[in-house]
Design a protein around this motif. Structure first.
Motif, PDB file in Angstrom:
ATOM      1  N   VAL A  54       0.882  -1.214  -0.167  1.00  0.00           N
ATOM      2  CA  VAL A  54      -0.127  -0.040  -0.128  1.00  0.00           C
ATOM      3  C   VAL A  54       0.770   1.234   0.056  1.00  0.00           C
ATOM      4  O   VAL A  54       1.917   1.286   0.686  1.00  0.00           O
ATOM      5  CB  VAL A  54      -0.986   0.058   1.389  1.00  0.00           C
ATOM      6  CG1 VAL A  54      -1.829   1.400   1.262  1.00  0.00           C
ATOM      7  CG2 VAL A  54      -1.813  -1.270   1.255  1.00  0.00           C
ATOM      8  N   ALA A  97     -11.218  -0.432   8.344  1.00  0.00           N
ATOM      9  CA  ALA A  97     -10.602   0.265   6.931  1.00  0.00           C
ATOM     10  C   ALA A  97      -9.962  -0.490   6.044  1.00  0.00           C
ATOM     11  O   ALA A  97      -9.384  -0.326   5.109  1.00  0.00           O
ATOM     12  CB  ALA A  97      -9.066   0.871   7.960  1.00  0.00           C
ATOM     13  N   TYR A  98     -10.586  -1.981   5.980  1.00  0.00           N
ATOM     14  CA  TYR A  98     -10.132  -2.820   5.033  1.00  0.00           C
ATOM     15  C   TYR A  98     -10.521  -2.499   3.544  1.00  0.00           C
ATOM     16  O   TYR A  98     -11.744  -2.062   3.327  1.00  0.00           O
ATOM     17  CB  TYR A  98     -10.853  -4.113   5.366  1.00  0.00           C
ATOM     18  CG  TYR A  98     -10.536  -5.499   4.322  1.00  0.00           C
ATOM     19  CD1 TYR A  98      -9.146  -6.003   4.399  1.00  0.00           C
ATOM     20  CD2 TYR A  98     -11.337  -5.899   3.519  1.00  0.00           C
ATOM     21  CE1 TYR A  98      -8.820  -6.885   3.536  1.00  0.00           C
ATOM     22  CE2 TYR A  98     -11.086  -6.656   2.343  1.00  0.00           C
ATOM     23  CZ  TYR A  98      -9.781  -7.429   2.409  1.00  0.00           C
ATOM     24  OH  TYR A  98      -9.461  -8.342   1.600  1.00  0.00           O
ATOM     25  N   ASN A  99      -9.659  -2.580   2.642  1.00  0.00           N
ATOM     26  CA  ASN A  99     -10.008  -2.055   1.342  1.00  0.00           C
ATOM     27  C   ASN A  99     -10.116  -3.279   0.681  1.00  0.00           C
ATOM     28  O   ASN A  99      -9.333  -4.155  -0.010  1.00  0.00           O
ATOM     29  CB  ASN A  99      -8.457  -1.564   0.649  1.00  0.00           C
ATOM     30  CG  ASN A  99      -8.813  -0.898  -0.611  1.00  0.00           C
ATOM     31  OD1 ASN A  99      -9.788  -1.189  -1.210  1.00  0.00           O
ATOM     32  ND2 ASN A  99      -7.941  -0.233  -1.233  1.00  0.00           N
ATOM     33  N   GLN A 114     -11.120  -3.659  -2.490  1.00  0.00           N
ATOM     34  CA  GLN A 114     -10.702  -3.494  -3.845  1.00  0.00           C
ATOM     35  C   GLN A 114      -9.498  -4.190  -4.007  1.00  0.00           C
ATOM     36  O   GLN A 114      -9.104  -5.026  -5.132  1.00  0.00           O
ATOM     37  CB  GLN A 114     -10.780  -2.223  -4.423  1.00  0.00           C
ATOM     38  CG  GLN A 114     -11.961  -1.525  -4.777  1.00  0.00           C
ATOM     39  CD  GLN A 114     -11.890  -0.232  -5.435  1.00  0.00           C
ATOM     40  OE1 GLN A 114     -10.730   0.539  -5.018  1.00  0.00           O
ATOM     41  NE2 GLN A 114     -12.812   0.264  -5.928  1.00  0.00           N
ATOM     42  N   ARG A 115      -8.517  -4.263  -2.789  1.00  0.00           N
ATOM     43  CA  ARG A 115      -7.154  -4.822  -3.020  1.00  0.00           C
ATOM     44  C   ARG A 115      -7.446  -6.231  -2.670  1.00  0.00           C
ATOM     45  O   ARG A 115      -6.511  -7.217  -3.075  1.00  0.00           O
ATOM     46  CB  ARG A 115      -6.300  -4.532  -2.070  1.00  0.00           C
ATOM     47  CG  ARG A 115      -5.676  -2.993  -2.351  1.00  0.00           C
ATOM     48  CD  ARG A 115      -4.632  -2.768  -1.242  1.00  0.00           C
ATOM     49  NE  ARG A 115      -3.622  -3.551  -0.996  1.00  0.00           N
ATOM     50  CZ  ARG A 115      -2.392  -3.693  -1.754  1.00  0.00           C
ATOM     51  NH1 ARG A 115      -2.311  -2.829  -2.728  1.00  0.00           N
ATOM     52  NH2 ARG A 115      -1.534  -4.536  -1.512  1.00  0.00           N
TER      53      ARG A 115
END
Length: 436
Positions: free
Chosen positions: A316, A421-423, A425-426
């Motif tokens: 990131v 806060a986990y993304n 899309q990644r």
């Protein structure tokens, strides 16, 4: 103790067995250790190490035995600057004491009683004139006579015997090209032999559990620099200072690790080599390469290291400003003034969890164990903070972490703030390693 505790311990010792097989380990054992009741257990442990393919060199001392011989002969001993003065008249007693211990060690390593750990061991023990010595000479007007210092180690001679599977025994005596024999400090012999062989480890036995602090508590780990600081500040004295100095000098000269352990505690040698926490004090080299907490001066090096991985989508993106505010969470691997690896630890105290983040190693050093050293540092920091489980989010290095004890988990297992806060899309995978 549960009946299957031994099975669990035996299975989990395999990584350490693999790590030590074919490696050279030098052991430095003083005369007081050779006279202790626990020596037979140390001998059994040496037999086990030999059977596991560890290349063993044993250096030993004889101070107590020399003193006994001199007392029996009515000869007065004298010391100067911590070294025994050895007049020619004392030499026969010195050599008899050393020779007697050498024979005793050979006999103990030759035991083969049925129903004992030595049965069918068939250990071959070799010794010889491996140490070239020089006289200490005259210091402060005191002539040391036949007291000497190590001048050179016959590396080829020792290596040839190790290749044959022999245990090599190196007594505390050396020879000069003129045919003179010298009484040597066994700490100096052990340190010099380990350095000359570039041994994986130097094991030094002491009467204590290891190096103790001013309150009598065990110091688990010291860098060579920290060990030097303790010596300079006179926080170690007498025999303890000699042992710590030998460990420090060996590490400065290229030995990867020196361990100071108890000769009185049964199993201390195996515990030090085959368990995570060990039993004594570890002294590690730090002359040109080290794993250490990061400082603001490392930010430029971290940015340069992680930029290619950020561009490739492995890490990131982090701004320099973010690094500046979070630098205290980072540790770095430094080689010759250059940052070659980094990692960060983010703690979630309410859930006793920690996140391993921004984990990166320069491509030129990935096969040299820097990643494992960084991970070990992060795990030590995590345990010191009371963290019971370490988790990591990764998109491309799943197998590396699984090989090191991390198990697949789910996003829902993340601590609350991290889950929020986990993304998605990644689509990072979550892996967790228990630390307790």
């Amino acid at each position: 103790m549960k009946s299957n505790d031994w099975l669990h311990g035996f299975r989990h010792s395999s990584p350490y067995i693999n790590a030590h097989r074919g490696r050279t380990v030098v052991l430095s054992i003083g005369g007081d250790a050779l006279a202790h009741d626990n020596l037979i257990n140390i001998i059994h442990d040496l037999t086990l190490l030999s059977s596991l393919g560890v290349r063993l060199v044993i250096t030993f001392g004889a101070r107590a035995q020399i003193q006994q011989r001199l007392d029996e002969a009515g000869l007065a001993s004298s010391f100067h600057r911590g070294l025994r003065v050895t007049p020619e008249a004392h030499l026969p007693q010195v050599l008899q004491a050393i020779g007697g211990l050498r024979t005793y060690l050979e006999s103990q390593l030759s035991l083969g009683l049925v129903n004992s750990p030595m049965h069918n061991a068939r250990i071959r023990v070799s010794s010889g004139n491996f140490v070239t010595a020089k006289p200490v000479g005259v210091l402060d007007g005191v002539d040391y006579g036949h007291t000497g210092r190590v001048r050179r180690i016959d590396v080829a001679g020792i290596e040839s015997l190790l290749e044959l599977g022999h245990i090599v025994l190196v007594p505390p005596q050396g020879y000069s090209p003129t045919g003179d024999v010298f009484n040597l400090s066994y700490e100096d012999v052990g340190s010099q032999v380990a350095a000359a062989l570039q041994a994986e480890k130097l094991i030094i036995f002491t009467r204590h559990q290891g190096v103790l602090d001013e309150n009598g508590a065990l110091i688990r780990e010291l860098s060579a620099g920290q060990a030097s600081d303790r010596l300079a500040a006179a926080r170690a004295s007498g025999d303890d200072a000699d042992l710590l100095r030998a460990a420090c000098e060996a590490c400065v000269k290229g030995v990867q690790r020196a361990h100071i352990i108890s000769y009185a505690a049964d199993g201390a040698l195996l515990e030090e080599l085959f368990t995570r926490d060990g039993s004594g004090t570890l002294v590690s080299g730090d002359t040109y390469e080290q794993i250490r907490p990061a400082g603001v001066e490392d930010i430029g090096g971290i940015v340069e290291l992680i930029r290619p991985l950020e561009e490739a989508g492995v890490l990131v993106r982090r701004s320099r400003e973010m690094l500046e505010t979070e630098i205290e969470r980072f540790v770095v691997a430094e080689r010759d003034g250059t940052v070659v690896g980094c990692a960060a630890l983010y703690d979630y105290p309410d859930e006793q969890a920690g996140e391993l983040s921004c984990f990166a190693v320069d491509a030129n050093y990935r096969r040299a164990g820097r990643g494992d050293e960084l991970l070990a540092m992060i795990e030590r920091l995590a345990r010191s903070q009371g963290i019971q489980r370490l988790f990591v989010l990764t998109t491309q290095t799943e197998h590396w972490f699984r090989e090191r004890g991390f198990q697949p988990s789910t996003v829902q297992a993340l601590p609350g703030p991290k889950l929020a806060a986990y993304n998605a899309q990644r689509n990072s995978k979550v892996f967790v390693k228990p630390l307790c």
